[in-house]
Design a protein around this motif. Structure first.
Motif, PDB file in Angstrom:
ATOM      1  N   PHE A   1      83.390  29.058 -20.747  1.00 25.27           N
ATOM      2  CA  PHE A   1      82.342  30.486 -20.403  1.00 25.27           C
ATOM      3  C   PHE A   1      81.944  31.414 -21.313  1.00 25.27           C
ATOM      4  CE2 PHE A   1      83.463  26.935 -16.677  1.00 25.27           C
ATOM      5  CZ  PHE A   1      82.342  26.830 -16.479  1.00 25.27           C
ATOM      6  N   THR A   2      80.951  31.609 -21.561  1.00 18.81           N
ATOM      7  CA  THR A   2      80.452  32.527 -22.401  1.00 18.81           C
ATOM      8  C   THR A   2      79.760  33.595 -22.045  1.00 18.81           C
ATOM      9  OG1 THR A   2      79.641  31.405 -23.985  1.00 18.81           O
ATOM     10  CG2 THR A   2      81.649  31.636 -24.515  1.00 18.81           C
ATOM     11  N   ILE A   3      79.021  33.812 -20.920  1.00 15.14           N
ATOM     12  CA  ILE A   3      78.041  33.977 -20.261  1.00 15.14           C
ATOM     13  C   ILE A   3      78.675  34.743 -18.892  1.00 15.14           C
ATOM     14  CG2 ILE A   3      75.469  34.416 -19.236  1.00 15.14           C
ATOM     15  CD1 ILE A   3      74.690  32.190 -21.000  1.00 15.14           C
ATOM     16  N   TYR A   4      78.357  35.932 -18.681  1.00 10.15           N
ATOM     17  CA  TYR A   4      78.985  37.028 -17.594  1.00 10.15           C
ATOM     18  C   TYR A   4      78.673  37.590 -17.671  1.00 10.15           C
ATOM     19  CZ  TYR A   4      82.547  38.464 -20.841  1.00 10.15           C
ATOM     20  OH  TYR A   4      83.543  38.742 -22.462  1.00 10.15           O
ATOM     21  N   PRO A   5      78.369  38.401 -16.159  1.00 10.26           N
ATOM     22  CA  PRO A   5      78.561  40.169 -15.839  1.00 10.26           C
ATOM     23  C   PRO A   5      79.978  41.232 -16.253  1.00 10.26           C
ATOM     24  CG  PRO A   5      79.224  38.549 -14.283  1.00 10.26           C
ATOM     25  CD  PRO A   5      78.873  37.185 -15.100  1.00 10.26           C
ATOM     26  N   ILE A   6      79.411  41.938 -16.816  1.00 12.99           N
ATOM     27  CA  ILE A   6      81.030  42.787 -16.688  1.00 12.99           C
ATOM     28  C   ILE A   6      80.862  44.066 -15.598  1.00 12.99           C
ATOM     29  CG2 ILE A   6      81.561  44.801 -18.510  1.00 12.99           C
ATOM     30  CD1 ILE A   6      79.482  43.837 -20.768  1.00 12.99           C
ATOM     31  N   ILE A   7      82.159  43.152 -15.032  1.00 13.93           N
ATOM     32  CA  ILE A   7      82.621  44.314 -14.069  1.00 13.93           C
ATOM     33  C   ILE A   7      83.789  44.607 -14.081  1.00 13.93           C
ATOM     34  CG2 ILE A   7      82.692  43.607 -11.751  1.00 13.93           C
ATOM     35  CD1 ILE A   7      80.634  42.224 -11.012  1.00 13.93           C
ATOM     36  N   ALA A   8      83.925  45.247 -15.382  1.00 17.68           N
ATOM     37  CA  ALA A   8      85.527  46.490 -15.899  1.00 17.68           C
ATOM     38  C   ALA A   8      85.657  47.235 -14.549  1.00 17.68           C
ATOM     39  CB  ALA A   8      85.368  46.206 -17.325  1.00 17.68           C
ATOM     40  N   ILE A   9      87.020  47.024 -14.668  1.00 11.75           N
ATOM     41  CA  ILE A   9      87.709  48.502 -13.650  1.00 11.75           C
ATOM     42  C   ILE A   9      88.504  48.089 -14.523  1.00 11.75           C
ATOM     43  CG2 ILE A   9      88.602  49.420 -11.835  1.00 11.75           C
ATOM     44  CD1 ILE A   9      86.346  47.456 -10.434  1.00 11.75           C
ATOM     45  N   GLN A  10      89.098  49.565 -14.935  1.00 16.20           N
ATOM     46  CA  GLN A  10      90.694  49.542 -15.575  1.00 16.20           C
ATOM     47  C   GLN A  10      91.192  51.238 -15.124  1.00 16.20           C
ATOM     48  OE1 GLN A  10      91.188  50.019 -19.907  1.00 16.20           O
ATOM     49  NE2 GLN A  10      92.118  50.777 -19.465  1.00 16.20           N
ATOM     50  N   GLY A  11      91.864  50.635 -14.797  1.00 20.64           N
ATOM     51  CA  GLY A  11      92.441  52.950 -13.807  1.00 20.64           C
ATOM     52  C   GLY A  11      93.806  52.975 -13.268  1.00 20.64           C
ATOM     53  N   SER A  12      94.328  54.348 -13.686  1.00 20.27           N
ATOM     54  CA  SER A  12      95.143  54.908 -13.296  1.00 20.27           C
ATOM     55  C   SER A  12      95.324  55.620 -12.491  1.00 20.27           C
ATOM     56  CB  SER A  12      96.299  55.009 -14.906  1.00 20.27           C
ATOM     57  OG  SER A  12      95.657  55.838 -15.408  1.00 20.27           O
TER      58      SER A  12
ATOM     59  N   VAL B   1      76.240  42.555 -19.056  1.00 22.45           N
ATOM     60  CA  VAL B   1      75.823  41.440 -19.165  1.00 22.45           C
ATOM     61  C   VAL B   1      76.593  41.528 -20.015  1.00 22.45           C
ATOM     62  CG1 VAL B   1      73.594  41.592 -19.163  1.00 22.45           C
ATOM     63  CG2 VAL B   1      74.547  39.373 -18.924  1.00 22.45           C
ATOM     64  N   GLU B   2      77.225  40.399 -20.285  1.00 19.36           N
ATOM     65  CA  GLU B   2      77.301  39.813 -22.157  1.00 19.36           C
ATOM     66  C   GLU B   2      77.221  37.948 -22.611  1.00 19.36           C
ATOM     67  OE1 GLU B   2      80.521  40.880 -25.247  1.00 19.36           O
ATOM     68  OE2 GLU B   2      81.094  41.433 -23.831  1.00 19.36           O
ATOM     69  N   ASP B   3      76.694  37.567 -23.689  1.00 23.02           N
ATOM     70  CA  ASP B   3      76.838  36.489 -23.759  1.00 23.02           C
ATOM     71  C   ASP B   3      77.947  36.349 -26.011  1.00 23.02           C
ATOM     72  OD1 ASP B   3      76.217  33.722 -24.351  1.00 23.02           O
ATOM     73  OD2 ASP B   3      74.240  34.093 -24.681  1.00 23.02           O
TER      74      ASP B   3
ATOM     75  N   MET C   1      97.044  38.003 -15.828  1.00 25.77           N
ATOM     76  CA  MET C   1      96.451  36.660 -16.612  1.00 25.77           C
ATOM     77  C   MET C   1      95.507  36.497 -16.358  1.00 25.77           C
ATOM     78  SD  MET C   1      98.125  36.904 -11.928  1.00 25.77           S
ATOM     79  CE  MET C   1      97.924  38.262 -12.251  1.00 25.77           C
ATOM     80  N   VAL C   2      94.921  35.047 -16.836  1.00 26.96           N
ATOM     81  CA  VAL C   2      93.539  35.389 -17.350  1.00 26.96           C
ATOM     82  C   VAL C   2      93.040  33.202 -17.571  1.00 26.96           C
ATOM     83  CG1 VAL C   2      93.995  34.827 -19.697  1.00 26.96           C
ATOM     84  CG2 VAL C   2      91.816  35.569 -18.969  1.00 26.96           C
ATOM     85  N   CYS C   3      91.801  33.237 -16.815  1.00 31.78           N
ATOM     86  CA  CYS C   3      90.677  32.146 -16.966  1.00 31.78           C
ATOM     87  C   CYS C   3      91.151  32.135 -18.985  1.00 31.78           C
ATOM     88  CB  CYS C   3      90.605  31.742 -15.555  1.00 31.78           C
ATOM     89  SG  CYS C   3      89.906  30.164 -15.814  1.00 31.78           S
ATOM     90  N   PRO C   4      91.245  31.392 -19.002  1.00 33.28           N
ATOM     91  CA  PRO C   4      90.560  31.377 -20.674  1.00 33.28           C
ATOM     92  C   PRO C   4      88.771  29.988 -21.068  1.00 33.28           C
ATOM     93  CG  PRO C   4      92.997  30.218 -20.931  1.00 33.28           C
ATOM     94  CD  PRO C   4      92.745  30.743 -19.150  1.00 33.28           C
ATOM     95  N   MET C   5      89.126  29.467 -19.961  1.00 42.23           N
ATOM     96  CA  MET C   5      87.604  28.846 -19.774  1.00 42.23           C
ATOM     97  C   MET C   5      86.576  29.356 -19.522  1.00 42.23           C
ATOM     98  SD  MET C   5      87.601  25.419 -20.883  1.00 42.23           S
ATOM     99  CE  MET C   5      85.752  25.048 -20.020  1.00 42.23           C
ATOM    100  N   ALA C   6      86.847  31.282 -18.677  1.00 42.90           N
ATOM    101  CA  ALA C   6      86.396  31.731 -18.272  1.00 42.90           C
ATOM    102  C   ALA C   6      87.038  32.940 -17.736  1.00 42.90           C
ATOM    103  CB  ALA C   6      85.600  31.910 -16.532  1.00 42.90           C
ATOM    104  N   SER C   7      86.769  33.317 -19.986  1.00 42.14           N
ATOM    105  CA  SER C   7      87.746  34.696 -20.340  1.00 42.14           C
ATOM    106  C   SER C   7      87.280  35.844 -19.257  1.00 42.14           C
ATOM    107  CB  SER C   7      87.660  35.131 -21.705  1.00 42.14           C
ATOM    108  OG  SER C   7      86.705  34.792 -21.954  1.00 42.14           O
ATOM    109  N   PHE C   8      86.006  35.638 -18.851  1.00 39.77           N
ATOM    110  CA  PHE C   8      85.927  37.387 -18.020  1.00 39.77           C
ATOM    111  C   PHE C   8      86.554  37.075 -16.342  1.00 39.77           C
ATOM    112  CE2 PHE C   8      83.466  34.032 -17.274  1.00 39.77           C
ATOM    113  CZ  PHE C   8      82.557  33.988 -15.450  1.00 39.77           C
TER     114      PHE C   8
END
Length: 428
Positions: free
Chosen positions: A106-117, A127-129, A400-407
């Protein structure tokens, strides 16, 4: 004397015979087969023509198994497939049919990225396709909010499968603000706050080859403006040294050349690559002096078996610019455990070495454990590195990642970089 000479001659003859046999075995001609027909299965989204463009042969060609394997690796490297495999079928009339199975993720997905420390955070929304219209075109709309500023980025990339030769094209625009600090021994030494906007692009050379080096530099450009804005600073930050107000308008032009190829299959990487970028900035007004810059790097990845992989990389950068917003400000992405700005200046370098263990690597779930060390330094002059403490950290991470839905991606990192460091990092 005669006996000794005879024995020596016999020994040399035997050695020659064994050597000849060894080389004869090594030089065995690979098996050649004729591929009469080719079909693509399971690519529910990607157009078959995109996959065909990555094959090194066409129907009717005589090929070796090595050519098939290399072609499949090129399909893997597109990056949009969760599985890539093949089989050879014999048709009723005796012809050979190659079936390539490439299952789209799956390559169309919303971007909800959180990186924190502990002291740093980054949030991305958008959103990215990665496979627009099934043609491997990449389109992204992303807004970023973090401790060093906010921005909106719009970008599209046209892949080589749609352009002549191996050429590529990327265009984008970015605008937002930045508050960047130079940090030494966990304390801010100076700060620059500015509004920025830019239009940029990359034109990839058409004669680039994946597994054979050819002179093929990419052309990169950026038209940009940096305008200082002290309104972005609160009262405590205004007390820090900061530059006089300026508006820099200019054009950056650079050539980017790389050698080598890094192959990828889901989380795993194998191969080596090095690059060099050399460019110049041309100012459009009196507050915009010209400058030159160079950036370089190399990486090496080695897969030993289904579980074990080692990865190393090193990079560096140099600029002659006297404009603070054009210096380099790096952080946890280069040396984990450090805030953006602790690695900063006109000259920087960073290195990494890691032991990566892939416990699970399937189409629907992959789990990697890494143990790593990283280090680097920065300053305005190369001589500063002998006076400044080099930054270093060690740590471990779980991905941990789901390659079928890499997001669907989750990573925890635990790093020690000395007292006051960002010891914990979370990415979603």
């Amino acid at each position: 004397m005669y006996t000794t000479t005879l024995r020596l001659a016999m020994a040399l003859g035997l050695l020659w015979s064994l050597t000849a046999d060894l080389f004869a075995q090594d030089s065995t001609e690979p098996k050649i087969m004729v591929i009469d027909t080719i079909s693509i299965e399971r690519n529910w989204r990607t157009k078959a023509s995109i996959v065909f463009r990555e094959l090194l042969f066409q129907p009717g060609d005589a090929v070796t198994q090595g050519q098939i394997d290399t072609s499949l690796q090129r399909v893997w490297n597109i990056g949009n497939f969760a599985t890539v495999d093949h089989r050879l079928d014999t048709l009723e009339d005796g012809r050979t049919h190659l079936v390539i199975t490439a299952r789209d993720g799956f390559t169309i997905y919303p971007i909800i990225a959180i990186q924190g420390s502990k002291q740093d955070y980054r949030i991305g929304l958008g959103v990215e396709d990665l496979n627009f219209l099934g043609r491997n075109i990449r389109v992204r709309i992303r807004a970023g909010f973090n401790t060093v500023g906010n921005e909106l980025d719009l970008r599209t990339e046209i892949p080589r499968q749609l352009l002549p030769g191996n050429s590529t094209l990327a265009l984008g625009t970015t605008f937002g603000n930045r508050v960047l600090s130079q940090i030494e021994r966990r304390e801010r030494q100076s700060i620059v706050a500015f509004q920025r906007r830019s239009f940029y692009g990359v034109v990839g050379a058409p004669n680039h080859q994946d597994y054979r080096y050819t002179v093929s530099p990419n052309l990169e450009f950026e038209v940009f403006q940096h305008q200082t804005d002290r309104a972005l600073l609160d009262s405590t930050l205004l007390e820090l040294p900061h530059p006089e107000e300026y508006t820099y308008r200019g054009l950056k032009l650079a050539l980017y050349e790389s050698i080598g190829t890094v192959n990828s299959q889901r989380l795993r990487k194998d191969g080596a690559m090095a690059y060099l970028r050399f460019g110049a900035g041309i100012g459009f007004n009196e507050q915009s002096p010209s400058f030159q810059y160079a950036e370089w790097g190399a990486e090496y990845h080695k897969i030993f078996n289904r579980v074990l992989q080692i990865s190393t990389r090193i990079s560096g950068a140099h600029t002659t610019s006297e404009i603070p917003s054009l210096w380099y400000y790096r952080g946890a992405n280069d040396i984990r455990g450090y805030k953006t700005g602790e690695l900063s200046g006109r000259n920087i370098y960073a290195a990494y070495v890691g032991l990566h263990l892939s416990y699970v690597n399937t189409a629907w779930f992959a789990l990697e454990h890494a143990m790593y060390g990283s280090w680097g330094n920065g300053g305005h002059h190369l001589g500063d590195w002998t006076q400044k403490r080099h930054l270093a950290s060690v740590g471990t991470s779980f991905l941990m990642v789901c390659p079928m839905a890499s997001f669907l991606r989750l990573q925890f990192s635990f790093t020690y970089s000395g007292p006051g460091g960002n010891w914990f990092d979370f990415q979603f």
